[in-house]
Design an enzyme around this catalytic site. Structure first.
Site, PDB file in Angstrom:
ATOM      1  N   GLY A 240       0.748  -1.191  -0.040  1.00  0.00           N
ATOM      2  CA  GLY A 240      -0.075  -0.110  -0.046  1.00  0.00           C
ATOM      3  C   GLY A 240       0.783   1.298  -0.279  1.00  0.00           C
ATOM      4  O   GLY A 240       0.143   2.368  -0.140  1.00  0.00           O
ATOM      5  N   GLU A 276       3.898  -6.744   1.693  1.00  0.00           N
ATOM      6  CA  GLU A 276       3.170  -7.198   0.234  1.00  0.00           C
ATOM      7  C   GLU A 276       3.362  -5.917  -0.511  1.00  0.00           C
ATOM      8  O   GLU A 276       2.136  -5.536  -1.305  1.00  0.00           O
ATOM      9  CB  GLU A 276       1.998  -7.905   0.314  1.00  0.00           C
ATOM     10  CG  GLU A 276       1.535  -8.943   1.139  1.00  0.00           C
ATOM     11  CD  GLU A 276       0.103  -9.088   1.291  1.00  0.00           C
ATOM     12  OE1 GLU A 276      -0.558  -8.383   1.183  1.00  0.00           O
ATOM     13  OE2 GLU A 276      -0.081 -10.344   1.886  1.00  0.00           O
ATOM     14  N   PRO A 277       4.493  -5.312  -0.980  1.00  0.00           N
ATOM     15  CA  PRO A 277       4.582  -4.145  -1.691  1.00  0.00           C
ATOM     16  C   PRO A 277       4.336  -4.366  -3.174  1.00  0.00           C
ATOM     17  O   PRO A 277       4.904  -5.395  -3.759  1.00  0.00           O
ATOM     18  CB  PRO A 277       5.698  -3.207  -1.537  1.00  0.00           C
ATOM     19  CG  PRO A 277       6.474  -4.405  -0.771  1.00  0.00           C
ATOM     20  CD  PRO A 277       5.753  -5.358  -0.376  1.00  0.00           C
ATOM     21  N   GLY A 278       3.375  -3.474  -3.810  1.00  0.00           N
ATOM     22  CA  GLY A 278       3.361  -3.877  -5.348  1.00  0.00           C
ATOM     23  C   GLY A 278       3.680  -2.574  -6.038  1.00  0.00           C
ATOM     24  O   GLY A 278       4.552  -2.495  -6.548  1.00  0.00           O
ATOM     25  N   CYS A 347     -13.760   4.817 -28.650  1.00  0.00           N
ATOM     26  CA  CYS A 347     -15.009   5.706 -28.939  1.00  0.00           C
ATOM     27  C   CYS A 347     -15.907   5.895 -27.806  1.00  0.00           C
ATOM     28  O   CYS A 347     -16.736   5.523 -27.705  1.00  0.00           O
ATOM     29  CB  CYS A 347     -15.716   4.985 -29.889  1.00  0.00           C
ATOM     30  SG  CYS A 347     -15.047   4.541 -31.505  1.00  0.00           S
ATOM     31  N   GLU A 348     -15.038   6.602 -26.677  1.00  0.00           N
ATOM     32  CA  GLU A 348     -15.994   7.153 -25.585  1.00  0.00           C
ATOM     33  C   GLU A 348     -15.087   8.188 -25.055  1.00  0.00           C
ATOM     34  O   GLU A 348     -13.930   8.157 -24.929  1.00  0.00           O
ATOM     35  CB  GLU A 348     -16.193   5.976 -24.571  1.00  0.00           C
ATOM     36  CG  GLU A 348     -15.367   5.404 -23.851  1.00  0.00           C
ATOM     37  CD  GLU A 348     -15.787   4.228 -22.941  1.00  0.00           C
ATOM     38  OE1 GLU A 348     -16.082   4.675 -21.903  1.00  0.00           O
ATOM     39  OE2 GLU A 348     -15.679   3.301 -23.313  1.00  0.00           O
TER      40      GLU A 348
END
Ligand code: LLP
Length: 422
Positions: A240, A276-278, A347-348
């Protein structure tokens, strides 16, 4: 700090000019720096090295290419996986089962079995029904599953609502107020062995206080559970820690400061420490390189129409996230910046990366790079608008390699099957 810098007027990934990669592989393309990935991993590893037993389990949901997993795994990292697919990828990259933790609120019996067969460090259990299923699967195989229970500490992570996980209204973990009861249930199940406690309160946290609060609650719970006779020898403290997405903004706390908070709050317990770092490992270790297809003059604004779109990098559309976007050719000193709406071809109107972003003048055919795109970039890509997934490239020093090739149109189109009866 990362290894994407201007050198001789051109953006480089370590020692390789980004334009050279774009020429060889085409655009859009994700480019990762091995040196940055390793640097971030080692920062975390050192930050918790005060604990005799410690393991950085890279949250591979952030960037799960096997080349990245092998690089980090060989450096000593464990893996945090959330699906059978991630488990299999980690194993395929050579990570041993005793370094893999299995998280996630909806583990299915087949996934649990695969992990028990291939070896697992622990399951982080998220609910009582899941606890029962893990015990049943393990018992049917004649083994015992090591578990922690993920507690929800009801702490406000002060981050984007879609990535906060530690409040009681979120789907994650069991309420910390019921932990004693749920640990007693786990202890009574034949297929489980309790090894510790798990907590994760959210992602992109830029303040250490919520971590401190959550870890203090975990320390109190450790004392309580030990007094109840449970063996709490391992604390998984989640991931986190945020990264600086905007160069102009204050930098979030460093892994070193974060490690110090962990030590202050839970260091006295003598537990094995897992984190648990990502994002902080992969985020600033990757860029997304895109070509400018057109510069279009609207009524009151200029649009930069890139060949990358929301299907390649969804974070701006999904979370309103900011990514710095820089030209691959270094802008001349003193050049006048202009506001652009930076968009993709999908296309949005949601396919907008930035509105009224000040950039040096950009012309069609010029390359730009999205910074901090290494985490939750390629892994969240889709083929929306039938745009094939884009390739990934890893750079180390002066060498680079395609670590996931761009599929051909045929490969994409031929995956569909038209029933005979049509
Ligand atoms: N552990 C658990 C149990 C998690 O759920 C997560 C992230 C992590 C570790 C890693 O967190 P990190 O260190 O990367 O912040 N797609 C979103 C982020 C989703 C995060 C989900 N869980 C985004 O692009 O911002």
């Amino acid at each position: 700090m990362d290894h994407f810098l201007y050198r001789d007027g051109a953006l480089h990934a370590e020692d390789v000019p980004v334009a050279e990669i774009a020429r060889a592989v085409g655009t859009p393309v994700y480019v990762y720096s091995a040196a940055t990935l390793l640097r971030h991993y080692h920062l975390f590893d050192e930050a918790i090295s005060w604990a005799d037993d410690h393991l950085v389990c890279y949250a591979m949901k952030a960037a799960s290419n096997q080349a990245i997993l092998k690089l980090l795994g060989d450096a000593g990292a464990g893996m945090d996986v959330v699906s059978e697919g991630e488990y299999r990828r980690a194993k395929a990259a050579g990570v041993s089962g005793d370094k893999i933790v299995f998280a996630g609120v909806g583990k299915k019996p087949g996934e649990i079995r695969t992990a028990l067969e291939g070896g697992i460090r622990q399951f982080n259990v998220e609910s009582e029904p899941e606890m029962q299923v893990i015990s049943d699967v393990a018992t049917s195989m004649g083994v015992v599953a090591p578990i922690t229970i993920r507690v929800n500490p009801d702490v406000d992570a002060k981050t984007h609502e879609k990535i906060a996980t530690g409040k009681s209204e979120n789907k994650f973990g069991i309420p910390i107020s019921r932990a004693v009861e749920v640990y007693a249930m786990a202890a009574a199940l034949p297929g489980l062995q309790i090894v510790g406690i798990d907590v994760h309160i959210g992602s992109q946290l830029v303040d250490l206080d919520p971590f401190r609060l959550a870890y203090r609650k975990v320390a109190e719970l450790t004392d309580t559970l030990r007094a109840e006779g449970h063996e709490i020898r391992r604390l998984d403290l989640g991931g986190g820690l945020g990264i600086p997405y905007e160069k102009s903004n204050l930098a979030p706390p460093s892994p070193t400061d974060y490690g110090a908070v962990i030590r202050q709050e839970v260091g006295h317990l003598g537990c094995e420490i897992e984190i648990e770092p990502g994002r902080l490992i992969a985020g600033n270790a990757g860029i997304l390189v895109a070509d400018t297809i057109y510069v279009k003059q609207g009524e009151d604004r200029q649009f930069l129409i890139l060949d990358a779109a929301m299907n390649d990098l969804i974070r701006p559309s999904m979370y309103g996230a900011h990514h710095d976007i820089v030209p691959v050719i270094e802008p001349a000193a003193g050049v006048d910046y202009q506001p652009y709406d930076i968009v993709g071809p999908v296309c949005e109107s949601g396919d907008t990366f930035a509105k009224q972003r000040n950039m040096p003048p950009v012309k069609a055919g010029e390359l730009v790079a999205f910074r901090s795109a290494g985490a939750y970039g390629a892994v969240m890509a889709s083929e929306y608008n039938s745009r094939p997934l884009i390739p990934e490239v890893l750079v180390q020093g002066d060498q680079f390699a395609v670590i996931r090739a761009r599929p051909t149109f045929d490969e994409m189109v031929n995956r569909d099957t038209i029933p005979e009866w049509l």
